[in-house]
Enzyme design. Structure first.
Site, PDB file in Angstrom:
ATOM      1  CG  ASP A  38      -2.142   0.746   1.155  1.00 48.12           C
ATOM      2  OD1 ASP A  38      -2.067   1.909   0.763  1.00 48.12           O
ATOM      3  OD2 ASP A  38      -3.215   0.199   1.493  1.00 48.12           O
ATOM      4  CB  THR A  77      -6.505   2.396  -0.108  1.00 49.48           C
ATOM      5  OG1 THR A  77      -5.378   3.128   0.347  1.00 49.48           O
ATOM      6  CG2 THR A  77      -6.350   0.942   0.270  1.00 49.48           C
ATOM      7  CG  ASP A 158     -12.196  -2.738   5.589  1.00 51.21           C
ATOM      8  OD1 ASP A 158     -11.587  -1.989   4.808  1.00 51.21           O
ATOM      9  OD2 ASP A 158     -13.095  -2.317   6.357  1.00 51.21           O
ATOM     10  NE  ARG A 159      -8.977   1.873   2.267  1.00 53.85           N
ATOM     11  CZ  ARG A 159      -8.907   2.266   3.532  1.00 53.85           C
ATOM     12  NH1 ARG A 159      -9.719   1.712   4.433  1.00 53.85           N
ATOM     13  NH2 ARG A 159      -8.048   3.180   3.928  1.00 53.85           N
ATOM     14  CG  ASP A 308      -1.648   4.096   2.962  1.00 52.84           C
ATOM     15  OD1 ASP A 308      -1.465   4.869   2.006  1.00 52.84           O
ATOM     16  OD2 ASP A 308      -2.614   4.184   3.728  1.00 52.84           O
ATOM     17  CG  HIS A 312      -1.596   8.434   4.934  1.00 50.53           C
ATOM     18  ND1 HIS A 312      -1.851   9.415   4.007  1.00 50.53           N
ATOM     19  CD2 HIS A 312      -2.144   7.297   4.438  1.00 50.53           C
ATOM     20  CE1 HIS A 312      -2.541   8.891   2.995  1.00 50.53           C
ATOM     21  NE2 HIS A 312      -2.712   7.602   3.229  1.00 50.53           N
ATOM     22  CG  ASP A 353      -2.970   0.837  -2.563  1.00 50.43           C
ATOM     23  OD1 ASP A 353      -1.729   0.983  -2.493  1.00 50.43           O
ATOM     24  OD2 ASP A 353      -3.732   1.186  -1.638  1.00 50.43           O
ATOM     25  CG  HIS A 501      -2.308   8.224  -1.350  1.00 49.94           C
ATOM     26  ND1 HIS A 501      -3.522   7.694  -1.702  1.00 49.94           N
ATOM     27  CD2 HIS A 501      -2.092   7.805  -0.084  1.00 49.94           C
ATOM     28  CE1 HIS A 501      -3.998   6.968  -0.717  1.00 49.94           C
ATOM     29  NE2 HIS A 501      -3.154   7.024   0.287  1.00 49.94           N
TER      30      HIS A 501
HETATM   31 ZN   LIG Z   1      -3.553   2.732  -0.144  1.00 49.46          ZN
END
Ligand SMILES: [Zn+2]
Length: 563
Positions: A38, A77, A158-159, A308, A312, A353, A501
């Site tokens: 990610d 994402t 989850d995603r 990720d 962030h 992603d 992003h």
């Molecule tokens: Zn992501």
């Protein structure tokens, strides 16, 4: 003479290239492993590539596309993961963003929200399932023709677990801080049965953490004594002081210890621990189910979220990310080593992603003209201008999900008539486009009717409108789509948030795409490859037919042999 010389040089280069590539054995996998890191931008990959000694070095010894593309505009994402194994852009997966605004209910909807299910760890938590994704994945195609095939997806999010493994997966598990790995429960199922594949693993995770809490300090490799410090020395050298959003902080490891349980969990989640346990679960499931050991083909999708979270929270080029990438490389090496026990062949694909940029402040200090666009005053000013111009008594523009997708709403925060929408949009667009921070703003109705870019168009040459078209799913995407200039970042810094992003620019779109199998000869392919090409390429290698309406196409993995 000059012309002849050139031809001779090309002929020599071609024959040398062919000789090297001819050694590649055709992949014949019984286990397909697809890994998403990610926020692993092509820039991050390039920056650290020379330092890899573990799994990323191994995978970089196969087929390497350093210029892969998530070719759509809203590089978040959920949409990015939805392209990886469906062969479709987000305008066909239905996943236009991480969240969208529902104008009939007046509520923001999470990309995978499904009120018909519950979460195994918390019946009151945000319930998710694959239902909102309107495309099928490679795992779904495979199981349709090979019912004995098993498909598992794991992730820190989850995603990341659900969008890659699809609609009929045998297990989709993601890390929930304070609980372990969880999943969703359909009506008629019990949480206990759904968690069965991870119950023993979760118990061990909790016990291990209690016995020895994870401390995130610079990783020390056994080689450090020989190499003079390894990644620890290299990463520590990046320590510095910053001020973001009025908060002064020092980029250094370890971070100051949290004082309460909730913050401790949050800090652990945004650390290399999340990837470590995700890869450990991947190994455990692989071994428990014997994935790749039988006559059928099995699939394991792994989305690694820590890069990720860390990007962030700390930016992409500080000591924190430096250490994260070193640890990730190391852990991926351990995971790939565990795959040596698989009885059948293994094909590994790795991508991301979306990419990401560093925090605006560090870029600014380096001499780039980067600045933040602060969301609340920006949309408030725009609403005031449109209200005054049209004599409205309410704020007609809703940008709750971010300034890049604005929804036109009525006084009740719900949909307005088509005529009113057109009037408000027509007033807002010139105002937005006159902002020097904006590269372009569009009415999504105009984007829907735009002719699509040709299927063979290079992702790096798409117009802004063509990128937006690949993101725009009707009924979910905003009414007004806004692209800020590449050096104007619509992200407000917070106590645990510094960079982002999601833009249509290449620092967020470019991602590496790697394919590796035992016997693959190293091959660097520098022209762009779209992430929608990954699924049809794997499908071709494994003899599975993708749906006719996918966007991607198969690419030859073995040099000169076609699909
Ligand atoms: Zn992501």
């Amino acid at each position: 003479m000059k012309k002849m010389l050139t031809c001779g040089v090309i002929a020599a280069a071609v024959s040398v290239g062919f000789a090297a590539q001819a050694q590649s054995a055709k992949p014949a996998p019984k286990l397909v492993v697809v890994i998403s890191i990610d926020q692993f931008s092509a820039n991050l990959y390039a920056q650290h590539r020379a330092e890899f000694t573990g799994g990323l070095k191994q995978l970089s010894g196969g087929i390497v596309y350093p210029n892969g593309y998530q070719s759509h505009a809203f590089t978040e994402t959920c949409p990015g993961h939805s392209t990886l194994l469906t062969g479709k852009h987000p305008n066909k997966t239905g996943i236009s963003a991480n969240d969208w605004y529902d104008k009939t209910t007046g509520k923001t909807v999470y990309c995978l929200a499904d009120p018909s299910v519950t979460l195994a760890d918390d019946p009151k938590g945000r319930a998710v399932s694959p239902a909102n994704m309107v495309a099928t994945t490679y795992g779904d195609w495979l199981k349709a023709v090979s019912p004995k095939s098993r498909v598992f997806g794991v992730s820190g999010k989850d995603r990341g677990a659900i969008t890659m493994s699809g609609h009929v997966a045998d297990g989709q598990f993601w890390y929930q801080p304070g609980f372990g790995f969880t999943t969703y429960v359909r009506p008629g199922q019990t949480a206990e049965e759904r968690l069965k594949p991870v119950a023993a693993f979760n118990a061990k995770l909790a016990a291990d953490l209690k016995k020895q809490p994870f401390v995130w300090d610079y990783a020390r490799s056994p080689l450090d004594a020989v190499s003079g410090g390894g990644s620890a020395k290299r990463c520590k050298a990046l320590e510095a002081d910053y001020e973001t959003g009025g908060r002064k902080w020092r980029a250094a490891l370890p971070i100051p210890a949290a004082t309460n349980e909730a913050d401790k969990r949050r800090d652990l989640y945004a650390s290399p621990y999340t990837d470590q346990v995700t890869l450990e679960l991947a190994t455990a499931l692989r071994e428990a189910y014997g994935l790749g050991d039988g006559p059928q083909i099995d699939v394991l999708t792994i989305s690694l979220s820590a890069t990720d979270f860390i990007g962030h929270r700390y930016g992409t080029r500080g000591p924190e990310m430096c250490d994260q990438i070193a640890r990730l490389d190391d852990r991926l090496g351990v995971f790939l080593k565990s795959l040596e026990k698989v009885k059948g062949g293994v094909l590994v694909a790795l991508s991301a992603d979306h990419g990401g940029a560093d925090m605006a402040e560090r870029l600014h200090d380096e001499g780039y003209d980067y600045e933040r666009v602060i969301g609340k005053p920006w949309i408030a000013k725009l609403n005031a201008q449109v209200r005054a111009q049209l004599g409205l008594s309410w704020d007609p523009l809703n940008a709750e999900g971010g300034l890049d997708q604005i929804y036109v709403v009525g006084p009740d925060r719900k949909a307005v008539s088509d005529v009113e929408r057109a009037r408000i949009t027509a007033a807002a667009l010139p105002l937005i486009n006159s902002d020097p921070a904006v590269a372009g703003a569009f009415d999504s109705n105009a984007i829907f009717t735009l002719a699509p870019a040709p299927a063979d168009a290079s992702p790096e040459e798409l117009s802004l409108a063509e990128r937006l078209r690949r993101s725009a799913y009707p009924g979910r995407v905003g009414d007004i789509l806004v692209a800020f200039r590449p050096d104007r970042v619509p992200a407000t810094a917070g106590p645990t948030y510094v960079s982002t992003h999601g833009s249509p620019w290449d620092y967020d779109r470019r991602v590496p795409i790697l394919f590796w199998w035992k016997g693959a000869a190293p091959h660097e392919r520098v022209l762009p490859l779209d992430t929608v090409d990954i699924a049809p390429t794997i499908a071709a290698v494994t003899g599975v037919k993708p749906p006719a309406d996918i966007d991607g196409k198969c690419r030859s993995l073995v040099y000169g042999q076609g699909c």
